[in-house]
Scaffold this motif. Structure first.
Motif, PDB file in Angstrom:
ATOM      1  N   MET A  92       0.844  -1.197   0.000  1.00  0.00           N
ATOM      2  CA  MET A  92       0.000   0.000   0.000  1.00  0.00           C
ATOM      3  C   MET A  92       0.881   1.249   0.000  1.00  0.00           C
ATOM      4  O   MET A  92       1.522   1.555   1.008  1.00  0.00           O
ATOM      5  N   PRO A  93       0.912   1.983  -1.110  1.00  0.00           N
ATOM      6  CA  PRO A  93       1.810   3.134  -1.184  1.00  0.00           C
ATOM      7  C   PRO A  93       1.479   4.243  -0.188  1.00  0.00           C
ATOM      8  O   PRO A  93       2.363   5.032   0.171  1.00  0.00           O
ATOM      9  N   GLU A  94       0.253   4.317   0.284  1.00  0.00           N
ATOM     10  CA  GLU A  94      -0.120   5.344   1.270  1.00  0.00           C
ATOM     11  C   GLU A  94       0.545   5.095   2.618  1.00  0.00           C
ATOM     12  O   GLU A  94       0.719   6.020   3.408  1.00  0.00           O
ATOM     13  N   VAL A  95       0.887   3.846   2.883  1.00  0.00           N
ATOM     14  CA  VAL A  95       1.490   3.469   4.160  1.00  0.00           C
ATOM     15  C   VAL A  95       2.972   3.825   4.115  1.00  0.00           C
ATOM     16  O   VAL A  95       3.737   3.281   3.329  1.00  0.00           O
ATOM     17  N   LEU A  96       3.367   4.746   4.995  1.00  0.00           N
ATOM     18  CA  LEU A  96       4.752   5.223   5.031  1.00  0.00           C
ATOM     19  C   LEU A  96       5.583   4.503   6.080  1.00  0.00           C
ATOM     20  O   LEU A  96       6.806   4.445   5.972  1.00  0.00           O
ATOM     21  N   ILE A 109       0.606   2.173  12.351  1.00  0.00           N
ATOM     22  CA  ILE A 109       0.805   2.472  10.932  1.00  0.00           C
ATOM     23  C   ILE A 109       0.746   3.986  10.752  1.00  0.00           C
ATOM     24  O   ILE A 109      -0.156   4.637  11.265  1.00  0.00           O
ATOM     25  N   ARG A 110       1.719   4.521  10.014  1.00  0.00           N
ATOM     26  CA  ARG A 110       1.702   5.940   9.637  1.00  0.00           C
ATOM     27  C   ARG A 110       1.426   5.996   8.148  1.00  0.00           C
ATOM     28  O   ARG A 110       2.117   5.345   7.350  1.00  0.00           O
ATOM     29  N   ALA A 111       0.400   6.759   7.768  1.00  0.00           N
ATOM     30  CA  ALA A 111       0.014   6.831   6.361  1.00  0.00           C
ATOM     31  C   ALA A 111      -0.284   8.269   5.960  1.00  0.00           C
ATOM     32  O   ALA A 111      -0.596   9.110   6.795  1.00  0.00           O
ATOM     33  N   ARG A 112      -0.206   8.532   4.669  1.00  0.00           N
ATOM     34  CA  ARG A 112      -0.562   9.828   4.081  1.00  0.00           C
ATOM     35  C   ARG A 112      -1.679   9.602   3.088  1.00  0.00           C
ATOM     36  O   ARG A 112      -1.566   8.766   2.183  1.00  0.00           O
ATOM     37  N   VAL A 113      -2.750  10.342   3.246  1.00  0.00           N
ATOM     38  CA  VAL A 113      -3.912  10.233   2.368  1.00  0.00           C
ATOM     39  C   VAL A 113      -4.403  11.628   2.010  1.00  0.00           C
ATOM     40  O   VAL A 113      -4.003  12.619   2.632  1.00  0.00           O
ATOM     41  N   TYR A 119      -8.778   7.907   3.381  1.00  0.00           N
ATOM     42  CA  TYR A 119      -8.438   7.057   4.525  1.00  0.00           C
ATOM     43  C   TYR A 119      -9.372   5.856   4.589  1.00  0.00           C
ATOM     44  O   TYR A 119      -8.926   4.731   4.812  1.00  0.00           O
ATOM     45  N   ASP A 120     -10.658   6.071   4.390  1.00  0.00           N
ATOM     46  CA  ASP A 120     -11.614   4.965   4.452  1.00  0.00           C
ATOM     47  C   ASP A 120     -11.300   3.917   3.390  1.00  0.00           C
ATOM     48  O   ASP A 120     -11.382   2.716   3.661  1.00  0.00           O
ATOM     49  N   ARG A 121     -10.899   4.348   2.206  1.00  0.00           N
ATOM     50  CA  ARG A 121     -10.512   3.388   1.157  1.00  0.00           C
ATOM     51  C   ARG A 121      -9.289   2.573   1.602  1.00  0.00           C
ATOM     52  O   ARG A 121      -9.231   1.356   1.407  1.00  0.00           O
ATOM     53  N   LEU A 122      -8.322   3.239   2.210  1.00  0.00           N
ATOM     54  CA  LEU A 122      -7.140   2.542   2.735  1.00  0.00           C
ATOM     55  C   LEU A 122      -7.558   1.527   3.798  1.00  0.00           C
ATOM     56  O   LEU A 122      -7.125   0.374   3.776  1.00  0.00           O
ATOM     57  N   TYR A 123      -8.368   1.962   4.733  1.00  0.00           N
ATOM     58  CA  TYR A 123      -8.856   1.085   5.806  1.00  0.00           C
ATOM     59  C   TYR A 123      -9.578  -0.133   5.230  1.00  0.00           C
ATOM     60  O   TYR A 123      -9.306  -1.273   5.642  1.00  0.00           O
ATOM     61  N   LYS A 128      -9.596  -6.042   4.215  1.00  0.00           N
ATOM     62  CA  LYS A 128      -9.873  -7.116   3.257  1.00  0.00           C
ATOM     63  C   LYS A 128      -8.670  -8.041   3.094  1.00  0.00           C
ATOM     64  O   LYS A 128      -8.820  -9.219   2.777  1.00  0.00           O
ATOM     65  N   LYS A 129      -7.467  -7.507   3.314  1.00  0.00           N
ATOM     66  CA  LYS A 129      -6.248  -8.284   3.093  1.00  0.00           C
ATOM     67  C   LYS A 129      -5.812  -9.093   4.303  1.00  0.00           C
ATOM     68  O   LYS A 129      -5.147 -10.110   4.152  1.00  0.00           O
ATOM     69  N   VAL A 130      -6.158  -8.619   5.509  1.00  0.00           N
ATOM     70  CA  VAL A 130      -5.665  -9.292   6.711  1.00  0.00           C
ATOM     71  C   VAL A 130      -6.672  -9.089   7.851  1.00  0.00           C
ATOM     72  O   VAL A 130      -7.199  -7.994   8.019  1.00  0.00           O
ATOM     73  N   PRO A 131      -6.972 -10.147   8.613  1.00  0.00           N
ATOM     74  CA  PRO A 131      -7.914  -9.995   9.725  1.00  0.00           C
ATOM     75  C   PRO A 131      -7.288  -9.218  10.891  1.00  0.00           C
ATOM     76  O   PRO A 131      -6.155  -9.478  11.296  1.00  0.00           O
ATOM     77  N   LEU A 132      -8.049  -8.257  11.405  1.00  0.00           N
ATOM     78  CA  LEU A 132      -7.589  -7.418  12.507  1.00  0.00           C
ATOM     79  C   LEU A 132      -8.655  -7.414  13.598  1.00  0.00           C
ATOM     80  O   LEU A 132      -9.844  -7.435  13.308  1.00  0.00           O
ATOM     81  N   SER A 133      -8.243  -7.362  14.865  1.00  0.00           N
ATOM     82  CA  SER A 133      -9.189  -7.320  15.975  1.00  0.00           C
ATOM     83  C   SER A 133      -9.770  -5.933  16.170  1.00  0.00           C
ATOM     84  O   SER A 133     -10.948  -5.762  16.424  1.00  0.00           O
TER      85      SER A 133
END
Length: 152
Positions: A92-96, A109-113, A119-123, A128-133
């Motif tokens: 994900m290029p937004e993730v710095l 995670i530090r990201a630029r959007v 941000y919602d699209r990134l989230y 969708k890629k990895v399960p998170l609690s």
């Protein structure tokens, strides 16, 4: 750890301010000849002390005016989950930056959007890629200090 002397320290400080300067300019700034600077810079690059020379861009001028810190908690701590999480965030290029943390937080995670919708699209892509609690986010209202310059 690479053992640097005062001349290396002056070179590294000068390059952190402007990596595009010529060897002649660098030599003048640090008080060494062009050839001495070249040899030292090459040695610092070969040793991995200088990892890269890059251009720093103004994110706001590129439509990326919002910095977000995403606090991640997970119940999964197996190596395969971490590999999946690493692959997902690296793609994900937004993730710095992605950091494994101590304490209550598992990852930061530090990201630029561009904005909240971005941000919602990134989230949505991340979950969708990895399960998170749990994922919570904090948005930067003002950057008081942001630097890549390491203290030498």
């Amino acid at each position: 750890m690479w053992n640097i002397d005062d001349a290396d320290r002056r070179i590294l400080n000068a390059l952190q301010r402007d990596a595009a300067q010529s060897l002649d300019q660098l030599g003048e700034t640090v008080g060494l000849s062009r050839n001495a600077c070249w040899r030292r810079v090459r040695a610092l690059e070969d040793a991995g002390v200088i990892a890269a020379r890059v251009a720093l861009l103004d994110p706001a001028k590129l439509g990326l005016g919002l910095t977000v810190f995403m606090q991640i908690r997970t119940n999964a701590h197996a190596p395969d989950w971490l590999a999946k999480f690493s692959t997902a965030t690296r793609s994900m290029p937004e993730v710095l930056g992605v950091y494994r943390m101590t304490g209550d937080l598992d990852y930061l995670i530090r990201a630029r959007v561009a904005d909240m919708a971005d941000y919602d699209r990134l989230y949505q892509r991340l979950i969708k890629k990895v399960p998170l609690s749990d994922v919570s986010a904090s948005f930067v209202m003002e950057e008081i200090k942001e630097t890549t310059h390491l203290p030498l």
